[in-house]
Design an enzyme around this catalytic site. Sequence first.
Site, PDB file in Angstrom:
ATOM      1  N   HIS A 131      24.702  37.970  29.482  1.00 51.64           N
ATOM      2  CA  HIS A 131      24.594  39.438  29.518  1.00 51.64           C
ATOM      3  C   HIS A 131      24.962  39.890  30.937  1.00 51.64           C
ATOM      4  O   HIS A 131      24.735  39.146  31.905  1.00 51.64           O
ATOM      5  CB  HIS A 131      23.128  39.798  29.211  1.00 51.64           C
ATOM      6  CG  HIS A 131      22.857  41.243  29.001  1.00 51.64           C
ATOM      7  ND1 HIS A 131      22.686  42.123  30.050  1.00 51.64           N
ATOM      8  CD2 HIS A 131      22.690  41.969  27.874  1.00 51.64           C
ATOM      9  CE1 HIS A 131      22.422  43.324  29.559  1.00 51.64           C
ATOM     10  NE2 HIS A 131      22.427  43.263  28.239  1.00 51.64           N
ATOM     11  N   ASP A 208      17.075  33.373  31.105  1.00 50.64           N
ATOM     12  CA  ASP A 208      17.031  34.754  30.645  1.00 50.64           C
ATOM     13  C   ASP A 208      16.477  34.712  29.212  1.00 50.64           C
ATOM     14  O   ASP A 208      17.191  34.386  28.264  1.00 50.64           O
ATOM     15  CB  ASP A 208      18.450  35.338  30.692  1.00 50.64           C
ATOM     16  CG  ASP A 208      18.518  36.720  30.053  1.00 50.64           C
ATOM     17  OD1 ASP A 208      17.483  37.202  29.541  1.00 50.64           O
ATOM     18  OD2 ASP A 208      19.617  37.306  30.055  1.00 50.64           O
ATOM     19  N   GLN A 211      16.209  37.579  24.780  1.00 50.05           N
ATOM     20  CA  GLN A 211      16.320  37.477  23.319  1.00 50.05           C
ATOM     21  C   GLN A 211      15.446  36.374  22.736  1.00 50.05           C
ATOM     22  O   GLN A 211      15.087  36.429  21.564  1.00 50.05           O
ATOM     23  CB  GLN A 211      17.784  37.226  22.912  1.00 50.05           C
ATOM     24  CG  GLN A 211      18.738  38.347  23.268  1.00 50.05           C
ATOM     25  CD  GLN A 211      18.452  39.633  22.515  1.00 50.05           C
ATOM     26  OE1 GLN A 211      17.890  39.632  21.427  1.00 50.05           O
ATOM     27  NE2 GLN A 211      18.831  40.771  23.095  1.00 50.05           N
ATOM     28  N   LYS A 234      11.879  44.299  23.567  1.00 46.45           N
ATOM     29  CA  LYS A 234      12.579  43.525  22.532  1.00 46.45           C
ATOM     30  C   LYS A 234      11.590  42.723  21.697  1.00 46.45           C
ATOM     31  O   LYS A 234      11.973  42.003  20.794  1.00 46.45           O
ATOM     32  CB  LYS A 234      13.612  42.618  23.177  1.00 46.45           C
ATOM     33  CG  LYS A 234      14.756  43.411  23.844  1.00 46.45           C
ATOM     34  CD  LYS A 234      15.835  42.510  24.343  1.00 46.45           C
ATOM     35  CE  LYS A 234      16.759  43.185  25.330  1.00 46.45           C
ATOM     36  NZ  LYS A 234      17.710  44.097  24.707  1.00 46.45           N
ATOM     37  N   CYS A 372      27.229  44.381  26.291  1.00 44.59           N
ATOM     38  CA  CYS A 372      27.009  44.020  27.698  1.00 44.59           C
ATOM     39  C   CYS A 372      27.394  42.572  27.966  1.00 44.59           C
ATOM     40  O   CYS A 372      26.759  41.880  28.783  1.00 44.59           O
ATOM     41  CB  CYS A 372      25.563  44.274  28.135  1.00 44.59           C
ATOM     42  SG  CYS A 372      25.108  45.990  28.099  1.00 44.59           S
TER      43      CYS A 372
HETATM   44  C1  LIG Z   1      20.370  38.337  26.810  1.00 37.79           C
HETATM   45  C2  LIG Z   1      19.929  39.581  27.519  1.00 37.79           C
HETATM   46  N1  LIG Z   1      19.630  39.517  28.814  1.00 37.79           N
HETATM   47  C3  LIG Z   1      19.215  40.583  29.501  1.00 37.79           C
HETATM   48  C4  LIG Z   1      19.079  41.800  28.892  1.00 37.79           C
HETATM   49  C5  LIG Z   1      18.613  42.970  29.694  1.00 37.79           C
HETATM   50  O1  LIG Z   1      17.398  43.427  29.215  1.00 37.79           O
HETATM   51  P1  LIG Z   1      16.798  44.815  29.758  1.00 37.79           P
HETATM   52  O2  LIG Z   1      17.887  45.824  29.600  1.00 37.79           O
HETATM   53  O3  LIG Z   1      15.624  45.064  28.885  1.00 37.79           O
HETATM   54  O4  LIG Z   1      16.427  44.594  31.180  1.00 37.79           O
HETATM   55  C6  LIG Z   1      19.391  41.925  27.545  1.00 37.79           C
HETATM   56  C7  LIG Z   1      19.326  43.230  26.854  1.00 37.79           C
HETATM   57  O5  LIG Z   1      19.966  43.462  25.859  1.00 37.79           O
HETATM   58  C8  LIG Z   1      19.800  40.778  26.825  1.00 37.79           C
HETATM   59  O6  LIG Z   1      20.090  40.837  25.528  1.00 37.79           O
END
Ligand SMILES: Cc1ncc(COP(=O)(O)O)c(C=O)c1O
Length: 414
Positions: A131, A208, A211, A234, A372
């Site tokens: 992401h 990370d 998900q 999430k 993203c």
């Molecule tokens: C794999 C992954 N990492 C990081 C993020 C970023 O999360 P946040 O926008 O809640 O900080 C997301 C959000 O869609 C994600 O899917």
Amino acid sequence: MIKTDTISSSFDIIALRQQFPILSRQVKGKQLVYLDNAATSQKPQSVIDALTGYYSGYNANIHRGIHTLAEEATAAFEATRNAVQQFINAGSREEIIFTRGATEGINLVAYTWGRQHVQAGDEILISTMEHHSNIVPWQILCEEKNARLRVIPINDKGELILEEFEKLLSERTKLVSLVHVSNALGTVNPVRYCIEAAHQTGAKVLLDGAQSTVHLDIDVQDLDCDFFVFSGHKLYGPTGAGVLYGKKSLLESMPVFQGGGEMIKEVTFEKTTYNELPYKYEAGTPNIADTIALKAALEFINGVGKKNMQRHEDELLAHATSELKLIPGLKIIGEASEKTSVVSFVIENCHHQDLGILLDNQGIAVRTGHHCTQPLMDRFGIPGTVRASFAVYNTLQEVDELAKGLRRAIKMLV
Ligand SMILES: Cc1ncc(COP(=O)(O)O)c(C=O)c1O
């Protein structure tokens, strides 16, 4: 109306769905089918009640007050820390830092540990399927430090190529920052293996978990990751409440992030000394209400049981995969052997955005675009996909609605 013959029997899904008020709403005159859970999940009544309960019952700033409301708010806020510690099996509550979300957690590590440890010529390893929030903070750091960002390639199924990962690992690698579950492909990465390999070369590992935390059992001690981040929104919790886990020894030795109230022990104009963990990284008034309500979300998950959730979500994914594959011209992007809860696809001669709009007209919410993950889309040579992502409240019938909705949309577009 949900037909009981088309739903998983591992728990009472009708009762479970009734806990989510939004699921009974209509969109464009149709019953909502919400399949955008990887972007954010819906919230059960218990989470909504926790939010309103705080604002209507004991709204006060935390830690500093001695009055009753402040004590109640502090106790509720700190209770979430204990709940998170148990949820991811951290060794101590001091290792749980509250953030706005996964993005802030990654940035915190980049700005503190990163600036302390990464020097010219060092390397940070990420993967093709990250992401943007696990790319850009490291690019900023590498640019500043004259370090190098290296990328683990993936195969056509959307899996890490582990031989390439091993080749990229060297004594120059300071950090491996890896997505646990891909938001765009659903791939579950072999993080245990990656962590072990990275540690053998002396690199630290950030996972990370944006998900993965809602779908998989998370045990940060067993995984032995150095940092782990996730976002509460999430996992059926509120927006603006996230977590950075870090090994205590690392968090203790890292420099501070933001300066302000709460993160200090003593301030004089000559010198400031800093607070203990976890407060050292929680400057200013935190997101009290949402953090308190995050505990209700974790209780919801524990109440259903992660194993039950996984079984149900696997069933949804399997059904969606087989139904969508029957649609002429549809190609699934991301067919890893280890996958969870996400099906991303493109359809010949149909733009993903048009498909998204035509599905929305039928009350079906999916995500379209690059999710993203622009470098990942480039890897597959596509501008974007349609992504359906599943949560515990989704039904097999909703998957059927998606397939039907897509067939209708294709008829209009082709
Ligand atoms: C794999 C992954 N990492 C990081 C993020 C970023 O999360 P946040 O926008 O809640 O900080 C997301 C959000 O869609 C994600 O899917």
